[in-house]
Design a protein around this motif. Structure first.
Motif, PDB file in Angstrom:
ATOM      1  N   SER A 152       0.846  -1.292   0.041  1.00 39.09           N
ATOM      2  CA  SER A 152       0.055   0.182   0.148  1.00 39.09           C
ATOM      3  C   SER A 152       0.767   1.238   0.041  1.00 39.09           C
ATOM      4  N   ALA A 153       0.552   2.117  -0.958  1.00 37.55           N
ATOM      5  CA  ALA A 153       1.337   3.363  -0.982  1.00 37.55           C
ATOM      6  C   ALA A 153       0.840   4.423   0.003  1.00 37.55           C
ATOM      7  N   ALA A 154      -0.374   4.132   0.814  1.00 37.55           N
ATOM      8  CA  ALA A 154      -1.067   4.813   1.731  1.00 37.55           C
ATOM      9  C   ALA A 154      -0.145   4.961   3.019  1.00 37.55           C
ATOM     10  N   GLN A 155       0.608   3.833   3.218  1.00 32.64           N
ATOM     11  CA  GLN A 155       1.362   3.704   4.622  1.00 32.64           C
ATOM     12  C   GLN A 155       2.871   4.160   4.534  1.00 32.64           C
ATOM     13  N   GLU A 156       3.425   4.592   5.479  1.00 34.17           N
ATOM     14  CA  GLU A 156       4.766   5.086   5.567  1.00 34.17           C
ATOM     15  C   GLU A 156       5.794   4.060   4.942  1.00 34.17           C
ATOM     16  N   ALA A 157       6.905   4.380   4.643  1.00 33.67           N
ATOM     17  CA  ALA A 157       7.687   3.746   3.873  1.00 33.67           C
ATOM     18  C   ALA A 157       8.522   2.779   4.806  1.00 33.67           C
ATOM     19  N   ASP A 158       8.765   3.195   6.159  1.00 33.24           N
ATOM     20  CA  ASP A 158       9.254   2.291   7.053  1.00 33.24           C
ATOM     21  C   ASP A 158       8.311   1.061   7.420  1.00 33.24           C
ATOM     22  N   ALA A 159       7.225   1.359   7.699  1.00 31.54           N
ATOM     23  CA  ALA A 159       6.172   0.285   7.913  1.00 31.54           C
ATOM     24  C   ALA A 159       6.316  -0.729   6.816  1.00 31.54           C
ATOM     25  N   VAL A 160       6.062  -0.112   5.639  1.00 31.16           N
ATOM     26  CA  VAL A 160       6.046  -0.997   4.448  1.00 31.16           C
ATOM     27  C   VAL A 160       7.127  -2.119   4.281  1.00 31.16           C
ATOM     28  N   ALA A 161       8.445  -1.243   4.521  1.00 33.05           N
ATOM     29  CA  ALA A 161       9.716  -2.056   4.255  1.00 33.05           C
ATOM     30  C   ALA A 161       9.770  -3.103   5.320  1.00 33.05           C
ATOM     31  N   GLY A 162       9.434  -2.919   6.643  1.00 31.45           N
ATOM     32  CA  GLY A 162       9.516  -3.896   7.546  1.00 31.45           C
ATOM     33  C   GLY A 162       8.645  -5.171   7.237  1.00 31.45           C
ATOM     34  N   THR A 163       7.494  -4.958   7.308  1.00 35.10           N
ATOM     35  CA  THR A 163       6.805  -6.063   6.951  1.00 35.10           C
ATOM     36  C   THR A 163       6.796  -6.729   5.853  1.00 35.10           C
ATOM     37  N   THR A 211      -1.104  -0.572  -4.466  1.00 32.41           N
ATOM     38  CA  THR A 211      -2.433  -0.283  -4.107  1.00 32.41           C
ATOM     39  C   THR A 211      -2.294   1.197  -3.574  1.00 32.41           C
ATOM     40  N   HIS A 212      -3.693   1.868  -3.342  1.00 39.61           N
ATOM     41  CA  HIS A 212      -3.875   2.945  -2.742  1.00 39.61           C
ATOM     42  C   HIS A 212      -3.092   4.245  -3.217  1.00 39.61           C
ATOM     43  N   LEU A 213      -2.923   4.110  -4.573  1.00 39.68           N
ATOM     44  CA  LEU A 213      -2.080   5.559  -4.867  1.00 39.68           C
ATOM     45  C   LEU A 213      -2.923   6.668  -5.048  1.00 39.68           C
ATOM     46  N   ASP A 214      -4.241   6.620  -4.954  1.00 41.87           N
ATOM     47  CA  ASP A 214      -4.931   7.658  -4.753  1.00 41.87           C
ATOM     48  C   ASP A 214      -4.844   8.617  -3.337  1.00 41.87           C
ATOM     49  N   THR A 215      -4.371   7.687  -2.404  1.00 45.44           N
ATOM     50  CA  THR A 215      -4.246   8.461  -1.071  1.00 45.44           C
ATOM     51  C   THR A 215      -2.390   8.217  -0.754  1.00 45.44           C
ATOM     52  N   ALA A 216      -1.614   8.313  -1.614  1.00 43.07           N
ATOM     53  CA  ALA A 216      -0.281   7.851  -1.363  1.00 43.07           C
ATOM     54  C   ALA A 216       0.267   8.928  -0.264  1.00 43.07           C
ATOM     55  N   ARG A 217       0.897   8.105   0.770  1.00 42.78           N
ATOM     56  CA  ARG A 217       1.852   8.910   1.396  1.00 42.78           C
ATOM     57  C   ARG A 217       3.453   8.421   0.983  1.00 42.78           C
ATOM     58  N   THR A 218       3.515   7.426   0.247  1.00 43.35           N
ATOM     59  CA  THR A 218       4.890   6.997  -0.153  1.00 43.35           C
ATOM     60  C   THR A 218       4.904   6.961  -1.791  1.00 43.35           C
ATOM     61  N   PRO A 219       5.417   7.664  -2.600  1.00 42.23           N
ATOM     62  CA  PRO A 219       5.225   7.701  -4.083  1.00 42.23           C
ATOM     63  C   PRO A 219       5.607   6.305  -4.786  1.00 42.23           C
ATOM     64  N   PHE A 220       5.092   5.979  -5.900  1.00 48.90           N
ATOM     65  CA  PHE A 220       5.191   4.505  -6.704  1.00 48.90           C
ATOM     66  C   PHE A 220       6.653   4.471  -6.663  1.00 48.90           C
ATOM     67  N   ASP A 221       7.434   5.499  -7.213  1.00 43.21           N
ATOM     68  CA  ASP A 221       8.736   5.234  -7.599  1.00 43.21           C
ATOM     69  C   ASP A 221       9.481   5.181  -6.334  1.00 43.21           C
TER      70      ASP A 221
END
Length: 741
Positions: free
Chosen positions: A121-132, A152-162
């Motif tokens: 999910s792009a809606a979550q912070e990068a650190d949380a995404v990376a850890g899990t 997913t969730h690019l429409d509410t992104a906190r972390t860009p696709f790139d």
């Protein structure tokens, strides 16, 4: 794949060829909690024609119709199967929970699958995404699972696709981040007042075609002039990544010399690289826009699954043995071959009873057939296994699930999955094979549950059903372990974390009709004498007729750890008759088992009987037992009794970035770090000795400390003296409890 030039109907496409493993795709969706896995499954089912635009089928079922516990908690807590048909293929979508407590369900899904879709999910912070994502990637890598990434969730992104692509490149690619590259790049509309831009379509990098969903229909066209520059750079990198993983060594030479490589060749090499796990394409997806028949990116995903993921016939499967452990060749993966299947999940339905989710590796499973059920348990790093067992069982009804609905099946052939009702006593991990020649599949490992939940029956009616309910719960979920602790007299259900315990309690109530109360978990403490002491036990009572008379004198001295309780007879002159020496010993040992200071067993002492008195009429076995117990209590009153606590050997495996924080945390738990070892993947194994009373919640705390990337194991080492101030508090608690009782 999805951007090849061809027409999609958005429905099931050609009829699925029954009984052919090459027409089946088993795909596990994995990802962090809240990443949108279940929503994506619904979107794929809608695109494949399994759902209508209202998200329902004819019988009213939806993909989201799950266990009532899941509905109440608003998150998935167990593995679910949703089969769809696409372009002549049966795709079994295995939706796995994202919360770390339910990693057992993830491993079951990976056992049943041949490939995995990572949902990020792009809606979550990068650190949380990376850890899990790193933790789940390790699960997939352990079983050699080919993977692709869906954002997913690019429409509410906190972390860009790139940025998400770069994170996944570091996690999946290790030394070669170019093995993780976008196959499509998102096209987003104008930013709204909230600063977010909606996803409106995708651009295929290889064919440079734009798929626009903004009108509610999937429309194809060329990129605009402003898109061509950025697309060329991303396209060139993708082509180089595909060629680097190609088995055709001439492609790189042709590419470097400037020769053009046709798109069809690139697609073929991409599909082969994905199937063997050498390349991990990144895509993006979103639910269908209002009024649309297809979710954004779902056609592309379904095409990737059917064309790029391996079929059951291509996957390396578990080792097979006979019941005596002799290796056996794997049967031909064909519908007409001998049966070989495995129970990958077991659950209970209040109306149907036990339901087994079965993966058929070879042969065909049919209702009413008799099969051999054989199990050698699920192993784990802690050495815990279930007992070997075998039986003949009659196969009940076969069905294909859709949410809470079960659709009847006539058979289940090699490569496919089905639910089987009332399959005897089959448990998760059991092998099903032909009666004439029973076989065993190598079991998969399950994590050792390290979070304790002590339970007791809520009422009298629950006491009778408690043991049966707990046994059935543990049989269904191999990541739970049941312990009847003989020292603390507690019934302990070992789980993976707090969420796991909540689900366990709810299932006991709703599925098995058992209400239980949780109570604080107690670790098994011990007592010992800190120095030599002496005690005199005098038990004299006169009550008309025969009385009670026994006197004994003992000396107590501490022994080295692990010595237990040693009893020595040094009576001279017959002051304690020979027949009553054993009575004194029995009384001493009974009192030692009850404890002398805090209600915990006394250990590591030598008790010497040195003198005593008896009466020719009033002395008895019972009297000298009582005197022995009194003597031990008096000796304890004249010296300091040390309280011993269990110490565990703990191994904590964490990324290098968290080593300092973990070591500091262990020190705060009175732990002693005894060494560190460098592990693979930029991780460190920290070895320490920690009092067990300090690590009851360590599963949860470590997960929080390391963003879900740390794991640990533990093993009992020994008992050691507890710090005096802590021991004093425990004694005070024990004394107040005895007074209130």
């Amino acid at each position: 794949m999805g951007d090849r030039t061809r027409t999609h109907t958005g429905a099931a496409g050609r009829a699925v060829t029954a009984g052919r493993p090459d027409s089946v795709r088993n795909v596990a969706l994995v990802g962090h909690s809240g990443s949108g896995k279940t929503t994506l499954v619904e979107a794929l089912a809608l695109t494949a024609g399994a759902l209508n635009r209202a998200g329902r089928v004819e019988d009213g079922a939806t993909v989201s119709d799950h266990d009532e516990t899941e509905q109440r908690r608003r998150r998935s807590v167990e593995l679910s199967l949703v089969p769809v048909d696409w372009e002549g293929h049966r795709i079994n979508l295995l939706d796995t929970p994202g919360y770390a407590d339910f990693v057992g369900e993830v491993r079951a899904g990976l056992r049943a699958a041949d490939a995995a879709l990572f949902v990020v999910s792009a809606a979550q912070e990068a650190d949380a995404v990376a850890g899990t994502t790193r933790a789940l990637r390790e699960e997939c890598a352990a079983v050699g699972m080919p993977t692709a990434v869906v954002v997913t969730h690019l429409d509410t992104a906190r972390t860009p696709f790139d940025e998400l692509t770069r994170i996944c490149g570091r996690i999946f690619g290790h030394d070669d981040p170019d093995a993780v590259l976008p196959l499509y790049v998102p096209v987003q509309g104008d930013e709204g007042p909230d600063g977010h831009a909606p996803l409106t379509g995708l651009t295929g990098l290889l064919t440079q075609r734009v798929f626009d969903y903004s009108s509610g229909e999937r429309r194809e066209g060329p990129p605009s002039d402003g898109q061509r520059g950025p697309l060329k750079e991303a396209r060139d990198r993708l082509i180089e990544g595909i060629i680097a993983e190609s088995e055709d060594e001439t492609l790189m030479d042709r590419y470097l010399s400037g020769d053009g490589i046709d798109v069809a060749t690139l697609f073929d090499d991409l599909e082969r690289a994905v199937a063997r796990g050498a390349f991990h394409p990144v895509l993006t997806a979103a639910p269908a826009p209002e009024g649309a028949r297809q979710g954004i990116g779902t056609v592309e995903l379904l095409d990737l699954i059917t064309r790029g993921f391996p079929s059951p016939a291509e996957r390396v499967l578990p080792a097979v043995t006979s019941q005596d452990g002799t290796p056996r060749p794997f049967p031909v993966r064909d519908a007409a071959a001998p049966l070989l299947a495995e129970v990958v999940k077991t659950s209970s339905d209040p109306y149907v009873g036990r339901i087994s989710l079965v993966r058929v590796f070879s042969g065909t499973l049919r209702p009413d057939a008799t099969v051999h059920v054989c199990g050698h348990g699920l192993g784990d790093p802690g050495g815990r296994t279930r007992p070997d067992h075998e039986a003949e069982a009659r196969v009940g009804a076969l069905s294909s699930p859709f949410g809470k609905q079960q659709r009847p099946l006539d058979s289940c052939a090699a490569g496919d999955l089905a639910c089987v009702s009332k399959l005897g006593g089959a448990e998760t991990g059991d092998t099903l094979s032909e009666n004439g020649e029973p076989l065993l599949l190598e079991p998969w490992t399950m994590p050792d549950p390290l979070f304790p939940l002590a339970v007791r029956a809520h009422g009298k009616a629950d006491e009778e059903r408690l043991s049966q309910g707990l046994a059935r719960l543990v049989a269904e979920d191999p990541t739970m372990r049941l312990e009847q602790n003989q020292d603390t007299h507690q019934v302990v259900l070992w789980c993976m974390g707090e969420a796991h315990t909540e689900v366990a309690l709810e299932r006991l109530r709703s599925r098995f009709g058992v209400r239980v109360d949780a109570e604080p978990h107690r670790v098994p403490l011990r007592e010992t004498f800190a120095s030599r002491a002496a005690g005199r036990g005098r038990h004299v009572k006169q009550s008309g007729g025969h009385g009670q008379y026994a006197v004994c004198e003992i000396e107590v001295e501490p022994l080295p750890p692990g010595s237990g309780v040693e009893f020595v007879d040094k009576v001279v002159g017959g002051s304690v008759p020979r027949q009553f020496v054993a009575s004194v010993e029995k009384g001493v040992r009974a009192q030692a088992a009850r404890g002398v200071a805090s209600g915990n067993p006394l250990v590591d002492v030598r008790v010497t009987l040195v003198d005593g008195k008896s009466h020719s009429v009033d002395s008895s076995d019972a009297a000298f037992q009582t005197a022995g117990a009194l003597a031990l209590r008096e000796a304890a009153a004249d010296t300091r009794v040390a309280l011993l606590e269990p110490v565990a050997e703990v191994g904590v495996l964490v990324p290098d970035d968290y080593v300092g924080a973990v070591m500091s945390d262990l020190a705060g738990r009175r732990g002693r770090v005894v060494g560190t070892e460098q592990a693979t993947g930029e991780r460190t194994l920290v070895r320490a000795e920690v009092p067990e009373i300090e690590i009851g919640r360590y599963t949860i705390d470590l997960r929080s400390l390391t963003h879900g990337t740390g794991r640990f194991d533990r093993a009992y080492a020994r008992h050691e003296p507890m710090p005096p101030q802590l021991a004093a508090r425990i004694r005070e608690t024990a004394e107040s409890g005895s007074k209130s009782g």
